[in-house]
Design an enzyme around this catalytic site. Structure first.
Site, PDB file in Angstrom:
ATOM      1  N   CYS A   1      59.990  17.644  38.385  1.00 48.22           N
ATOM      2  CA  CYS A   1      58.938  18.520  37.849  1.00 48.22           C
ATOM      3  C   CYS A   1      59.061  19.891  38.500  1.00 48.22           C
ATOM      4  O   CYS A   1      58.987  20.010  39.731  1.00 48.22           O
ATOM      5  CB  CYS A   1      57.552  17.933  38.127  1.00 48.22           C
ATOM      6  SG  CYS A   1      56.210  19.096  37.792  1.00 48.22           S
TER       7      CYS A   1
ATOM      8  N   CYS B   1      56.064  20.885  40.681  1.00 52.70           N
ATOM      9  CA  CYS B   1      56.058  20.161  41.963  1.00 52.70           C
ATOM     10  C   CYS B   1      57.049  20.807  42.929  1.00 52.70           C
ATOM     11  O   CYS B   1      56.767  20.933  44.129  1.00 52.70           O
ATOM     12  CB  CYS B   1      56.401  18.691  41.746  1.00 52.70           C
ATOM     13  SG  CYS B   1      55.032  17.722  41.054  1.00 52.70           S
TER      14      CYS B   1
ATOM     15  N   HIS C   1      50.376  15.804  41.182  1.00 55.31           N
ATOM     16  CA  HIS C   1      50.965  15.871  39.840  1.00 55.31           C
ATOM     17  C   HIS C   1      50.160  15.056  38.838  1.00 55.31           C
ATOM     18  O   HIS C   1      50.017  13.843  38.971  1.00 55.31           O
ATOM     19  CB  HIS C   1      52.408  15.356  39.840  1.00 55.31           C
ATOM     20  CG  HIS C   1      53.033  15.419  38.471  1.00 55.31           C
ATOM     21  ND1 HIS C   1      53.786  16.495  38.050  1.00 55.31           N
ATOM     22  CD2 HIS C   1      52.969  14.573  37.414  1.00 55.31           C
ATOM     23  CE1 HIS C   1      54.164  16.299  36.800  1.00 55.31           C
ATOM     24  NE2 HIS C   1      53.686  15.137  36.385  1.00 55.31           N
TER      25      HIS C   1
ATOM     26  N   ASN D   1      47.362  24.527  27.912  1.00 56.65           N
ATOM     27  CA  ASN D   1      48.102  23.959  26.792  1.00 56.65           C
ATOM     28  C   ASN D   1      48.378  22.482  27.055  1.00 56.65           C
ATOM     29  O   ASN D   1      48.784  22.116  28.160  1.00 56.65           O
ATOM     30  CB  ASN D   1      49.419  24.703  26.601  1.00 56.65           C
ATOM     31  CG  ASN D   1      49.206  26.127  26.133  1.00 56.65           C
ATOM     32  OD1 ASN D   1      48.358  26.374  25.275  1.00 56.65           O
ATOM     33  ND2 ASN D   1      49.952  27.068  26.696  1.00 56.65           N
TER      34      ASN D   1
ATOM     35  N   HIS E   1      48.400  22.934  34.255  1.00 57.07           N
ATOM     36  CA  HIS E   1      48.298  24.308  34.746  1.00 57.07           C
ATOM     37  C   HIS E   1      47.284  25.073  33.924  1.00 57.07           C
ATOM     38  O   HIS E   1      47.157  24.866  32.722  1.00 57.07           O
ATOM     39  CB  HIS E   1      49.652  25.021  34.744  1.00 57.07           C
ATOM     40  CG  HIS E   1      50.405  24.932  33.452  1.00 57.07           C
ATOM     41  ND1 HIS E   1      51.097  23.795  33.071  1.00 57.07           N
ATOM     42  CD2 HIS E   1      50.576  25.819  32.445  1.00 57.07           C
ATOM     43  CE1 HIS E   1      51.666  23.999  31.890  1.00 57.07           C
ATOM     44  NE2 HIS E   1      51.360  25.218  31.477  1.00 57.07           N
TER      45      HIS E   1
ATOM     46  N   HIS F   1      46.469  28.820  32.762  1.00 51.25           N
ATOM     47  CA  HIS F   1      46.905  30.219  32.682  1.00 51.25           C
ATOM     48  C   HIS F   1      45.667  31.097  32.891  1.00 51.25           C
ATOM     49  O   HIS F   1      44.624  30.871  32.259  1.00 51.25           O
ATOM     50  CB  HIS F   1      47.459  30.537  31.291  1.00 51.25           C
ATOM     51  CG  HIS F   1      48.697  29.796  30.904  1.00 51.25           C
ATOM     52  ND1 HIS F   1      49.961  30.355  30.998  1.00 51.25           N
ATOM     53  CD2 HIS F   1      48.881  28.551  30.409  1.00 51.25           C
ATOM     54  CE1 HIS F   1      50.857  29.476  30.559  1.00 51.25           C
ATOM     55  NE2 HIS F   1      50.236  28.375  30.195  1.00 51.25           N
TER      56      HIS F   1
HETATM   57  P1  DGP Z   1      53.010  26.235  28.997  1.00 51.89           P
HETATM   58  O1  DGP Z   1      53.665  26.717  27.738  1.00 51.89           O
HETATM   59  O2  DGP Z   1      51.503  26.269  28.921  1.00 51.89           O
HETATM   60  O3  DGP Z   1      53.561  24.893  29.451  1.00 51.89           O
HETATM   61  O4  DGP Z   1      53.392  27.318  30.101  1.00 51.89           O
HETATM   62  C1  DGP Z   1      54.323  27.137  31.115  1.00 51.89           C
HETATM   63  C2  DGP Z   1      54.479  28.456  31.798  1.00 51.89           C
HETATM   64  O5  DGP Z   1      55.246  28.250  32.974  1.00 51.89           O
HETATM   65  C3  DGP Z   1      55.221  29.519  30.981  1.00 51.89           C
HETATM   66  O6  DGP Z   1      54.333  30.604  30.705  1.00 51.89           O
HETATM   67  C4  DGP Z   1      56.362  29.976  31.874  1.00 51.89           C
HETATM   68  C5  DGP Z   1      56.005  29.405  33.225  1.00 51.89           C
HETATM   69  N1  DGP Z   1      57.143  28.991  34.027  1.00 51.89           N
HETATM   70  C6  DGP Z   1      58.092  28.091  33.666  1.00 51.89           C
HETATM   71  N2  DGP Z   1      58.996  27.945  34.660  1.00 51.89           N
HETATM   72  C7  DGP Z   1      58.564  28.744  35.668  1.00 51.89           C
HETATM   73  C8  DGP Z   1      59.081  29.025  36.966  1.00 51.89           C
HETATM   74  O7  DGP Z   1      60.098  28.504  37.425  1.00 51.89           O
HETATM   75  N3  DGP Z   1      58.378  29.921  37.720  1.00 51.89           N
HETATM   76  C9  DGP Z   1      57.243  30.531  37.268  1.00 51.89           C
HETATM   77  N4  DGP Z   1      56.655  31.401  38.091  1.00 51.89           N
HETATM   78  N5  DGP Z   1      56.729  30.286  36.052  1.00 51.89           N
HETATM   79  C10 DGP Z   1      57.393  29.414  35.265  1.00 51.89           C
END
Ligand code: DGP
Length: 112
Positions: free
Chosen positions: A3, A6, A45, A85, A98, A100
């Site tokens: 993950c 994680c 998690h 989401n 998560h 946003h």
């Molecule tokens: P969702 O579509 O709601 O699952 O959003 C996942 C978000 O996670 C997306 O806006 C991009 C972000 N994201 C994915 N990988 C990484 C990462 O490695 N680092 C950071 N800072 N954000 C990430």
């Protein structure tokens, strides 16, 4: 468990930390959709808000952390959007709960 969030919480993948406490970790989204775009995640998690609701205290801890992030980012007066989401139709791309937190300009009707 493979993950990405994680691994970010464990410090195995670098991230730009905004806030952290015993239960939560908050960091800037790598693909920002607004001038301020922070992700707030539980350290434990769970996949989504449905699972999170079954973990005692988790959603309260997340809300507390969102409030701290909003304060730290100076969004109290201007306003902000929170988005969670879940699943395919919402295009959830990371299977770790998560929130946003988006703000910093007048938001449109897409996420940011
Ligand atoms: P969702 O579509 O709601 O699952 O959003 C996942 C978000 O996670 C997306 O806006 C991009 C972000 N994201 C994915 N990988 C990484 C990462 O490695 N680092 C950071 N800072 N954000 C990430």
């Amino acid at each position: 468990m493979d993950c990405i969030f994680c691994k970010i919480i464990a410090g195995e993948i670098p991230s730009a930390r905004v806030y952290e406490d015993e239960y939560t970790y908050a960091f800037y989204d790598i693909e920002p959709q607004a001038p301020v775009h922070v992700l707030v995640v539980p350290k434990q998690h769970v996949t989504n808000v449905i699972e999170g609701a079954q973990a005692p205290g988790m959603m309260q801890h997340l809300a507390d952390a969102v409030a701290r992030v909003v304060e730290l980012e100076g969004l109290q007066q201007s306003g902000f959007r929170t988005v969670m989401n879940t699943g395919a139709d919402a295009r959830q791309s990371v299977q770790h709960l998560h929130v946003h937190v988006l703000g910093g300009h007048p938001l449109n009707l897409t996420m940011g």
